[in-house]
Design an enzyme around this catalytic site. Structure first.
Site, mmCIF file in Angstrom:
data_model
loop_
_atom_site.group_PDB
_atom_site.id
_atom_site.type_symbol
_atom_site.label_atom_id
_atom_site.label_comp_id
_atom_site.label_asym_id
_atom_site.label_seq_id
_atom_site.Cartn_x
_atom_site.Cartn_y
_atom_site.Cartn_z
ATOM 1 N N ASP A 106 3.369 -1.938 -2.896
ATOM 2 C CA ASP A 106 2.619 -1.060 -3.048
ATOM 3 C C ASP A 106 1.837 -1.379 -1.760
ATOM 4 O O ASP A 106 0.707 -0.769 -1.162
ATOM 5 C CB ASP A 106 1.462 -1.363 -3.562
ATOM 6 C CG ASP A 106 0.427 -2.512 -3.419
ATOM 7 O OD1 ASP A 106 0.941 -3.504 -3.162
ATOM 8 O OD2 ASP A 106 -0.002 -2.919 -4.727
ATOM 9 N N ASP A 233 11.617 -17.822 5.078
ATOM 10 C CA ASP A 233 10.023 -16.628 5.261
ATOM 11 C C ASP A 233 8.960 -17.457 6.008
ATOM 12 O O ASP A 233 7.953 -16.551 6.277
ATOM 13 C CB ASP A 233 10.967 -15.444 4.997
ATOM 14 C CG ASP A 233 10.449 -15.556 4.359
ATOM 15 O OD1 ASP A 233 10.477 -16.424 2.851
ATOM 16 O OD2 ASP A 233 9.424 -15.237 3.204
HETATM 17 P P1 AMP Z 1 4.824 -14.021 0.246
HETATM 18 O O1 AMP Z 1 5.550 -14.157 -1.422
HETATM 19 O O2 AMP Z 1 3.742 -13.144 0.271
HETATM 20 O O3 AMP Z 1 5.599 -14.659 1.664
HETATM 21 O O4 AMP Z 1 6.010 -12.611 0.636
HETATM 22 C C1 AMP Z 1 7.129 -12.653 0.813
HETATM 23 C C2 AMP Z 1 7.700 -11.118 1.605
HETATM 24 O O5 AMP Z 1 7.175 -9.970 0.266
HETATM 25 C C3 AMP Z 1 7.079 -11.021 2.379
HETATM 26 O O6 AMP Z 1 8.067 -9.903 2.730
HETATM 27 C C4 AMP Z 1 5.529 -9.135 1.310
HETATM 28 O O7 AMP Z 1 5.993 -8.664 2.787
HETATM 29 C C5 AMP Z 1 6.637 -9.300 0.992
HETATM 30 N N1 AMP Z 1 5.133 -8.180 -0.223
HETATM 31 C C6 AMP Z 1 4.021 -9.505 -1.233
HETATM 32 N N2 AMP Z 1 3.573 -8.578 -1.739
HETATM 33 C C7 AMP Z 1 4.354 -7.704 -1.204
HETATM 34 C C8 AMP Z 1 3.791 -6.331 -1.703
HETATM 35 N N3 AMP Z 1 2.488 -6.322 -2.929
HETATM 36 N N4 AMP Z 1 4.233 -4.446 -0.989
HETATM 37 C C9 AMP Z 1 4.669 -4.819 -0.107
HETATM 38 N N5 AMP Z 1 5.198 -6.350 -0.375
HETATM 39 C C10 AMP Z 1 5.019 -7.790 -0.071
HETATM 40 MG MG MG Z 2 5.579 -15.435 3.231
#
Ligand code: AMP
Ligand code: MG
Length: 467
Positions: A106, A233
């Site tokens: 979202d 990442d």
């Molecule tokens: P993270 O776990 O925060 O490193 O996120 C991993 C990936 O998931 C990244 O590409 C984030 O942008 C994406 N992501 C995390 N939460 C959301 C969300 N609520 N909506 C869209 N993308 C998300």
């Molecule tokens: Mg991340």
């Protein structure tokens, strides 16, 4: 190919709930120039600053070992700010809505996790650990569905850049050789300015990134920090800690500690972090091979040599940091053993990591849970003998220890307590905590209330990803 332009978000009623005045000052942002409502609009992507051209960045990454396309799925880069001292920082909004990289998500974020990133990143900064920082948190006035309906929020994050190992993987996977070169040249210019005397500039880039990561991970291990989700990442090219998801600090010392609810295999356990950093850096090196040499064999050999250098730098930095934590000014044969013996004793006896060093710093061995256990008492005598064999006075050793051992860390139960109060609208608990965390080496009386480890519990502390 590296980004997509992003438009405004429709945020019903943005409200500024936390602002980092000292960070704003060092960035050269004048908080007085705008009304709080105007800041809230700007820091929630409802209104863009004049001249801004916000974008979401594309990247890929290995998540728990599996390669996939990612990108800023819930963040936008508002722009760059050049500080009065001439340093360049990205200003990013996290939780600002959907982007072309959102996949099924979202694009939103909720208050608890954004405040958690705010608290922990600011604590890391105060501990002297390179990190992205937190400028503000805005609530959006929306309810966002997670475990149930939660308060929508957006974090404003600053970073030397948001370029990741995954940005290079993305370029190498879906771009041309020239795209990787453009990215590498951009990174060199932005983070590692070179002249022609460095020889192979792409090998130099790899060396610099490896060095910064080795220094960073040594600092994590010294502080007892567990990142929790060291996917490629989430590894920044410039060597800052980035993406605070399921991270936490050790209470009792245990190399196998994992806090993340989804890390079943212990891939990102405390003791594994240096190895996972090398694994990630190998993925980075792979993207640079064609730039390092046309001869693949030569490129691989050169890159491998650099990667092997990680452990040398890491070990040297870690030993230097541990010596300082134990008040040792010089290097002596047997130091590594002295350090390892203490850690093993802590592990066996489930001693609190931060508080053990703190008790040694103030020479109060009786306060150490292991006091009276013969192995620990023998270790303590050894250590005292090592201290008194130094040229420097004992008091200068204890001063060194005060500068090297924090009085407090953001302990999980205190973080949770601050978040709980904030979710009910009371930000005082968090603001007091943030204030204490901003001076970890001050060792003042008002910090004492934060010393206490959590009560022993049968259910281990768990943190969650993607929140
Ligand atoms: P993270 O776990 O925060 O490193 O996120 C991993 C990936 O998931 C990244 O590409 C984030 O942008 C994406 N992501 C995390 N939460 C959301 C969300 N609520 N909506 C869209 N993308 C998300
Ligand atoms: Mg991340």
């Amino acid at each position: 190919m590296f980004y997509s332009r992003i438009g405004h978000s429709a945020v019903p009623s943005p409200e500024l709930v936390v602002v980092n005045h000292s960070l704003a000052g060092s960035l050269g942002l004048n908080l007085e120039a705008l009304h709080a409502d105007e800041w809230a609009g700007m820091l929630s992507a409802a209104v863009f600053p004049e001249g801004a051209d916000p974008l979401a960045q594309a990247y890929a990454g290995h998540q728990f070992g599996h390669f996939t396309m990612l990108g800023d799925g819930r963040a936008l880069l508002l722009g760059e700010q050049i500080t009065p001292k001439g340093k360049r920082f990205d200003i990013q909004l996290k939780g600002s809505g959907r982007t072309p990289y959102s996949r099924g998500g979202d694009g939103k974020a909720v208050l608890g996790p954004m405040l958690r990133e705010y608290i922990i990143s600011e604590a890391m900064h105060a501990l002297g650990i390179p990190t992205t920082r937190s400028l503000a948190v805005v609530t959006t006035g929306e309810k966002v569905f997670r475990q149930g309906y939660e308060t929508g929020a957006i974090l404003t994050r600053t970073a030397s850049s948001h370029l990741r190992v995954g940005t290079f993987q993305y370029a190498a996977q879906w771009g041309s050789g020239e795209d990787v070169r453009i990215l590498a040249d951009y990174v060199l210019q932005r983070h590692f300015p070179v002249n022609d005397s460095v020889g192979n500039r792409y090998l130099f880039l790899l060396k610099e990134v490896v060095r910064r990561q080795a220094e960073l991970i040594a600092k994590w291990q010294l502080a007892g920090f567990i990142h929790g989700v060291m996917n490629t990442d989430n590894m920044s090219i410039c060597g800052e800690t980035i993406d605070y998801g399921p991270c936490a600090f050790l209470d009792t010392y245990d190399e196998a500690t994992v806090f993340s609810s989804i890390d079943n295999s212990g891939r990102y356990a405390f003791g594994n972090q240096p190895h996972m950093a090398v694994w990630n850096l190998a993925r980075f090196a792979e993207t640079l091979l064609p730039l390092i040499s046309d001869n693949e064999e030569k490129a691989v050999e050169a890159a491998q040599n650099v990667l092997e250098g990680f452990y040398l730098i890491y070990r040297e930095q870690w030993l230097a940091g541990m010596r300082a934590k134990l008040g040792l000014f010089n290097e002596e044969h047997g130091d590594a053993e002295l350090i390892q013996d203490l850690l093993s004793l802590m592990e066996t006896n489930k001693a609190d990591y931060t508080n053990t060093f703190l008790a040694l710093t103030f020479n109060r061995p009786d306060e150490i849970a292991m006091s009276g256990i013969s192995e620990f008492d023998a270790w303590y005598e050894n250590w005292r003998a090592r201290l008194s064999g130094q040229e420097e006075s004992e008091s200068s050793s204890f001063d060194l220890m005060k500068r090297s051992n924090p009085a407090l860390i953001p302990r999980n139960h205190r973080v949770e307590e601050a978040l709980k109060a904030a979710e009910k609208g009371d930000y005082n608990v968090m603001n007091r905590f943030l204030d204490a965390l901003s001076r970890p080496y001050k060792h003042s009386a008002e910090q004492e209330e934060y010393f206490k480890p959590p009560e022993p519990s049968n259910t281990p502390y768990r943190t969650f990803c993607g929140t």
